[in-house]
Motif scaffolding. Structure first.
Motif, mmCIF file in Angstrom:
data_model
loop_
_atom_site.group_PDB
_atom_site.id
_atom_site.type_symbol
_atom_site.label_atom_id
_atom_site.label_comp_id
_atom_site.label_asym_id
_atom_site.label_seq_id
_atom_site.Cartn_x
_atom_site.Cartn_y
_atom_site.Cartn_z
ATOM 1 N N GLU A 114 0.828 -1.202 0.000
ATOM 2 C CA GLU A 114 0.000 0.000 0.000
ATOM 3 C C GLU A 114 0.865 1.256 0.000
ATOM 4 O O GLU A 114 0.577 2.223 -0.727
ATOM 5 C CB GLU A 114 -0.929 -0.004 1.222
ATOM 6 N N TYR A 115 1.920 1.248 0.780
ATOM 7 C CA TYR A 115 2.795 2.422 0.871
ATOM 8 C C TYR A 115 3.507 2.675 -0.453
ATOM 9 O O TYR A 115 3.534 3.810 -0.956
ATOM 10 C CB TYR A 115 3.818 2.212 1.986
ATOM 11 N N THR A 153 8.164 -0.943 9.861
ATOM 12 C CA THR A 153 6.825 -1.274 9.377
ATOM 13 C C THR A 153 5.764 -0.555 10.206
ATOM 14 O O THR A 153 4.728 -0.145 9.680
ATOM 15 C CB THR A 153 6.588 -2.789 9.428
ATOM 16 N N ARG A 154 6.044 -0.397 11.481
ATOM 17 C CA ARG A 154 5.088 0.316 12.330
ATOM 18 C C ARG A 154 4.949 1.771 11.893
ATOM 19 O O ARG A 154 3.832 2.320 11.888
ATOM 20 C CB ARG A 154 5.512 0.247 13.796
ATOM 21 N N ARG A 165 1.516 3.505 10.603
ATOM 22 C CA ARG A 165 0.975 4.738 11.180
ATOM 23 C C ARG A 165 0.648 5.757 10.082
ATOM 24 O O ARG A 165 -0.401 6.407 10.122
ATOM 25 C CB ARG A 165 1.988 5.333 12.161
ATOM 26 N N LEU A 166 1.528 5.871 9.097
ATOM 27 C CA LEU A 166 1.292 6.795 7.993
ATOM 28 C C LEU A 166 0.064 6.411 7.181
ATOM 29 O O LEU A 166 -0.608 7.273 6.607
ATOM 30 C CB LEU A 166 2.520 6.833 7.072
ATOM 31 N N LEU A 167 -0.243 5.112 7.154
ATOM 32 C CA LEU A 167 -1.386 4.610 6.392
ATOM 33 C C LEU A 167 -2.644 4.469 7.244
ATOM 34 O O LEU A 167 -3.653 3.933 6.786
ATOM 35 C CB LEU A 167 -1.041 3.243 5.781
ATOM 36 N N ASP A 179 -4.197 -2.156 13.467
ATOM 37 C CA ASP A 179 -4.124 -3.459 12.810
ATOM 38 C C ASP A 179 -2.732 -4.066 13.001
ATOM 39 O O ASP A 179 -2.582 -5.230 13.362
ATOM 40 C CB ASP A 179 -4.430 -3.283 11.319
ATOM 41 N N TYR A 180 -1.712 -3.252 12.767
ATOM 42 C CA TYR A 180 -0.324 -3.717 12.901
ATOM 43 C C TYR A 180 -0.048 -4.198 14.327
ATOM 44 O O TYR A 180 0.526 -5.280 14.532
ATOM 45 C CB TYR A 180 0.629 -2.587 12.532
#
Length: 220
Positions: free
Chosen positions: A75-76, A142-143, A147-149, A154-155
């Protein structure tokens, strides 16, 4: 159920192979390589998820956690050309982190043991980082990306559950009903992992359908 899953896997494999043949523009071939790498990761982990459904919740938890993280990377990276480039930079910095951690581990485990191969690899990776002009000192976790997404909850929850299932804990070592609890959790883990796989695969397909195999320019 597994017949349907095999169909989904075959579609992803076919799409991956088709993507590998889309190397027409030398300026954007790097982006095709990013997409196919993400697809390979999704396919491998979904295969493991299906295998785990037949064998153990522990194997499923590994695969589900990995699918969750790959879905975040996917996604990123698809959000912009800059993000996709950043993912490539993170690959090199992550490699440096892995080998640095490996060297420190063995320095603590076997202080007298020389590590010339690790030293040479670290030197090469550091020189490459300098040559390509990467100025950042660390990779994005990844965290951070989650957070940006707006996917941090969920993570966090996925990591908490998978950690409990993957690592030896008082529960996993001492529970008298582990097999029963394992069987109870498998359908939920499978549903989550399948969701990560399906949504990520569709996201890539829709992106290619709209933009082709080129990254989204910064002006869009």
């Amino acid at each position: 159920m597994f017949e349907v899953n095999e169909k989904a896997l075959n579609e992803a494999r076919d799409f991956h192979d088709w993507m590998l043949r889309q190397h027409e523009d030398r300026d954007t071939v790097w982006f095709v390589n990013v997409l196919t790498a993400l697809l390979r990761g999704l396919i491998i982990e979904y295969e493991q998820l299906n295998l785990g459904y037949q064998q153990s919740a522990r194997l499923m938890a590994w695969a589900c956690r990995n699918l969750m993280e790959i879905s975040i990377y996917t996604e990123y990276a698809l959000n912009s050309e800059e993000n996709a480039h950043e993912l490539i930079e993170d690959m090199l910095m992550d490699t440096l982190d892995v080998f640095t951690s490996f060297k420190r581990w063995f320095a603590a485990l076997e202080p007298a043991m020389p590590t010339p191969e690790l030293d040479a690899a670290l030197k090469l990776f550091q020189e490459t980082k300098t040559d390509v002009g990467i100025s950042r000192r660390t990779f994005r976790t990844t965290r951070e990306l989650a957070r940006l997404l707006d996917r941090e909850p969920d993570y966090l929850h996925a990591n908490k559950v998978s950690s409990k299932l993957i690592h030896p804990t008082a529960w996993s070592l001492l529970s008298l009903d582990l097999d029963k609890e394992d069987a109870l959790m498998r359908p939920y883990i499978y549903q989550a992992g399948s969701k990560y796989f399906t949504e990520s695969f569709l996201r890539i397909c829709r992106y290619v359908g709209k933009h082709g195999t080129k990254p989204i320019p910064k002006t869009e």
